[in-house]
Motif scaffolding. Structure first.
Motif, short mmCIF file in Angstrom:
data_model
loop_
_atom_site.label_atom_id
_atom_site.label_comp_id
_atom_site.label_asym_id
_atom_site.label_seq_id
_atom_site.Cartn_x
_atom_site.Cartn_y
_atom_site.Cartn_z
N SER A 104 59.10 69.57 46.61
CA SER A 104 58.05 70.25 45.85
C SER A 104 56.69 69.63 46.08
O SER A 104 55.68 70.28 45.92
CB SER A 104 58.37 70.21 44.36
N LEU A 105 56.67 68.35 46.42
CA LEU A 105 55.39 67.70 46.66
C LEU A 105 54.97 67.98 48.10
O LEU A 105 55.79 67.97 49.01
CB LEU A 105 55.51 66.20 46.43
N ASN A 106 53.69 68.21 48.27
CA ASN A 106 53.17 68.44 49.60
C ASN A 106 53.10 67.11 50.35
O ASN A 106 52.45 66.17 49.89
CB ASN A 106 51.78 69.07 49.48
N PRO A 107 53.77 67.01 51.50
CA PRO A 107 53.84 65.71 52.17
C PRO A 107 52.53 65.25 52.80
O PRO A 107 52.36 64.06 53.08
CB PRO A 107 54.92 65.91 53.25
N VAL A 108 51.59 66.17 53.04
CA VAL A 108 50.38 65.76 53.76
C VAL A 108 49.15 65.67 52.86
O VAL A 108 48.04 65.49 53.32
CB VAL A 108 50.07 66.70 54.96
N ILE A 109 49.37 65.80 51.55
CA ILE A 109 48.27 65.67 50.59
C ILE A 109 48.65 64.56 49.61
O ILE A 109 49.80 64.47 49.20
CB ILE A 109 48.04 67.00 49.84
N SER A 110 47.67 63.73 49.25
CA SER A 110 48.00 62.62 48.36
C SER A 110 48.40 63.15 46.97
O SER A 110 48.06 64.28 46.59
CB SER A 110 46.82 61.67 48.23
N ILE A 111 49.12 62.31 46.23
CA ILE A 111 49.58 62.68 44.89
C ILE A 111 48.38 63.09 44.02
O ILE A 111 48.41 64.09 43.33
CB ILE A 111 50.30 61.48 44.24
#
Lengths: 342, 331
Positions: A104-111
């Motif tokens: 669910s988290l985008n791997p190429v954008i920071s948290i």
């Protein structure tokens, strides 16, 4: 309007996936979520719990449609809202924590960018620095070191990722957080940490939670009320203590019996057979083929909901049914029920 | 001599100081050693069940893959019925070993070939291990194995392909395929975790009945302490690739000695406990296996860590009888 104690009300809700073949994945579900409670939703794979969440979040796939019933969210006809209105409600009123934080988290954008994205989208006038400060304090709230705002998903452990997802879901102070198996991918120890976190955040911020899982023993430890789904229907709903001590539907009892205990050595049986196909659901009661207490009536007539104690312990089973159809009396010690079939 | 003969009747499989180091490439083309299994010793009694429990990444799956000879070990010794098993086996020795030590995999959806009917998949071990002569004998053996796992009448299942069966039925086929080789030891890697909850118990019960009827020995790997308690008479608790506590199941659960075991037990959701899950006594998560802590691997998370725990790696010590623990709290 926080007058009513009920935040979300589903009335006789049915969802169909149009085929061919057409599949009625959720069938006649009536269920409410009260303000500030954790409602557990339990069921096996294929029982319709994900579809129900799809309807509640207005995220059903294109071929899925609510074909019957209504959803009222804080007094508003939720299914009547248009897409733009729904977009405004997302994050601010309802948010979703899904099973696999990794996916669910985008791997190429920071948290931090992912958290602030939601903040800036809904509150475009927020100064940039404020948004990032909020992201940091959200991480702190779920006990993740705020310096991780600049981290990427792969740099966090599984538990930290799931915490970040929870922080994100809470970013805009929603009234309802839907958690779809938020801890199944985690170990028991990390699971216990996250469950504790959810419970204490929820007690502090008073949001409502729909907690979806197949793990009955987990629900019996954290939920205020629990609804049991089987083959697209809610077959029983009651408080945690009612389900722990007076679970009534044979499926619920079987499900509870399906978990061995660490602390008591005793023989467990599970439930014979396998869940039915939703393409051709069984006639009558959908559980009758696997039920050890089935009667002649069960394969013919679908049972109706029955409120056993008049205050919301609801069961859909002929064992507690209308005495006109069956000769079985309700179990000893139980009231006749209020007769209302809500 | 006599003693070892007696042992071979009571001990099915024994492993001493098993090690597995994977070489993984880190940044800048430097390979690092990832210590998946560190000096694990275990004994499986004949006709008994050893439950191996631990979190994901604790090395439990690697451990049974080492024992199954699916991946080569980097150190340690293995005995089957007290006969040493060489670290490198010739092809024929490997086939003989595999016949006696069979594996049940976690995912029944990928463990069966989707192309072939069940009959074919169950005949393969019979042919490969040359266990039958003639078609009639083969048919009987296949039917018997299906019926043993509760798929009766066998004729209903023989010509089905895996996709026509439910998850529970598929896992029973996987169990039947392991059984048909007439093994002495079965290695089961989370055999119920991919199944629907309502059918898990029936599969566990099949495993238990077979173990009792056929006198099989199991190593049962699971992250679920409750099902380990249900099936196993001995437990091995793993943390960061090593065994931290072991012994008879009742002793390990009721008188857990290692702080990690106690942590695991406190984290298990248990409805009968009445109080909701509390805040776990420790924070943090298991260590990176490529950068293991000094001293006791658990010390960074241990609520009872002492100065010594940071420096000295604890060795297993007997608590009582078969119950042992690797922790400085015990001497």
């Amino acid at each position: 309007m926080s007058h009513s104690s009920v935040l979300l009300q589903m009335e006789n809700l049915s969802v169909t996936y149009f085929g061919p073949p057409d599949v009625v994945a959720v069938h006649g579900v009536t269920l409410d979520v009260k303000r500030g409670e954790i409602l557990g939703l339990a069921g096996e794979s294929g029982c319709g719990k994900t579809t129900l969440i799809g309807a509640l979040t207005r995220l059903l796939p294109d071929n899925g449609e609510v074909t019957h019933g209504r959803i009222e969210f804080d007094g508003v006809d939720w299914l009547g809202l248009n897409e733009r209105e729904v977009d405004q409600w997302r994050w601010t009123r309802v948010s979703l924590v899904s099973q696999s934080a990794m996916n669910s988290l985008n791997p190429v954008i920071s948290i931090g960018e992912q958290i602030t994205d939601a903040i800036f989208a809904h509150e475009p006038r927020t100064p940039k620095a404020d948004g990032w400060d909020r992201a940091r304090s959200l991480l702190r709230m779920v006990e993740v070191d705020p310096s991780h705002v600049h981290s990427y998903a792969h740099e966090l452990s599984g538990g930290m990722r799931q915490r970040a997802m929870i922080a994100m879901a809470l970013a805009l102070k929603p009234d309802l957080v839907i958690m779809d198996e938020p801890t199944t991918a985690l170990d028991v120890v990390v699971q216990a940490q996250i469950i504790h976190e959810i419970r204490s955040l929820q007690e502090r911020l008073r949001f409502s939670v729909i907690f979806v899982t197949h793990d009955m023993s987990l629900l019996l430890s954290i939920a205020d009320r629990i609804a049991i789904m089987y083959a697209g229907e809610v077959v029983e709903v009651g408080t945690r203590s009612i389900l722990n001590h007076e679970a009534s539907h044979p499926y619920t009892r079987g499900l509870i019996q399906s978990f061995p205990s660490v602390f008591h050595q005793r023989t467990r049986a599970g439930i014979p057979g396998a869940p039915p196909s939703m393409v051709n659901p069984p006639s009558g009661c959908r559980f009758h083929g696997r039920c050890e207490e089935r009667m002649a009536v069960c394969s013919v007539y679908a049972p109706e909901d029955r409120d056993l104690d008049g205050i919301g312990h609801r069961v859909r089973c002929h064992l507690f049914g209308d005495s006109g159809i069956t000769d079985r009396q309700p179990l000893a010690g139980r009231g006749e029920g209020s007769g209302k079939s809500c | 001599m006599l003693e070892s003969e007696q042992q071979s009747r009571t001990v099915a499989l024994r492993a001493e100081a098993l090690d597995k180091v994977f070489q993984v490439s880190g940044s800048a083309r430097v390979t690092r050693g990832l210590h998946a299994v560190n000096h694990v010793s275990l004994t499986v009694g004949a006709g008994s069940v050893l439950g191996v429990v631990g979190e994901s990444g604790s090395g439990k799956s690697t451990l049974i893959r080492l024992i199954a000879h699916l991946i080569p070990m980097t150190g340690g010794d293995l005995w089957l019925r007290e006969i040493p098993v060489p670290r490198r086996l010739t092809r024929s020795a490997l086939i003989r070993y595999r016949r006696r030590v069979q594996m049940i995999f976690q995912d029944p959806f990928s463990a069966l070939n989707p192309y072939y009917p069940i009959q074919y998949q169950l005949e393969r071990p019979l042919k490969n291990f040359r266990l039958v002569s003639g078609k009639g004998e083969m048919r009987d053996a296949v039917a018997k194995s299906l019926e043993e796992v509760g798929l009766a009448p066998a004729a209903d299942y023989l010509m089905k392909r895996p996709h026509e069966l439910s998850g529970g039925q598929r896992q029973r086929v996987v169990i039947a395929r392991a059984l048909i080789a007439q093994p002495e030891v079965i290695l089961a890697d989370e055999p119920t975790s991919m199944l629907d909850v309502s059918i898990r118990m029936s599969v566990l019960n099949v495993l238990e009945r077979l173990q009792q009827d056929l006198g099989l020995s199991y190593i049962f790997v699971t992250h679920d302490l409750a099902s380990a308690r249900y099936l196993a008479d001995h437990l091995l608790v793993m943390y960061a690739g090593e065994g931290v506590e072991g012994g008879q199941t009742a002793d390990v659960v009721d008188e857990a000695a290692h702080p990690y075991t106690r942590l695991l037990l406190s984290a298990v959701p248990e409805p009968t406990r009445e109080v909701p899950i509390g805040k776990p006594a420790v924070a943090g998560e298991p260590p990176d296996l490529a950068q293991l802590p000094t001293g006791c691997f658990f010390h960074p998370r241990c609520p009872q860590a002492m100065a010594r725990c940071r420096e000295e790696h604890p060795l297993p010590r007997t608590v009582k009888n078969e119950h042992w623990v690797a922790c400085h709290l015990y001497g």
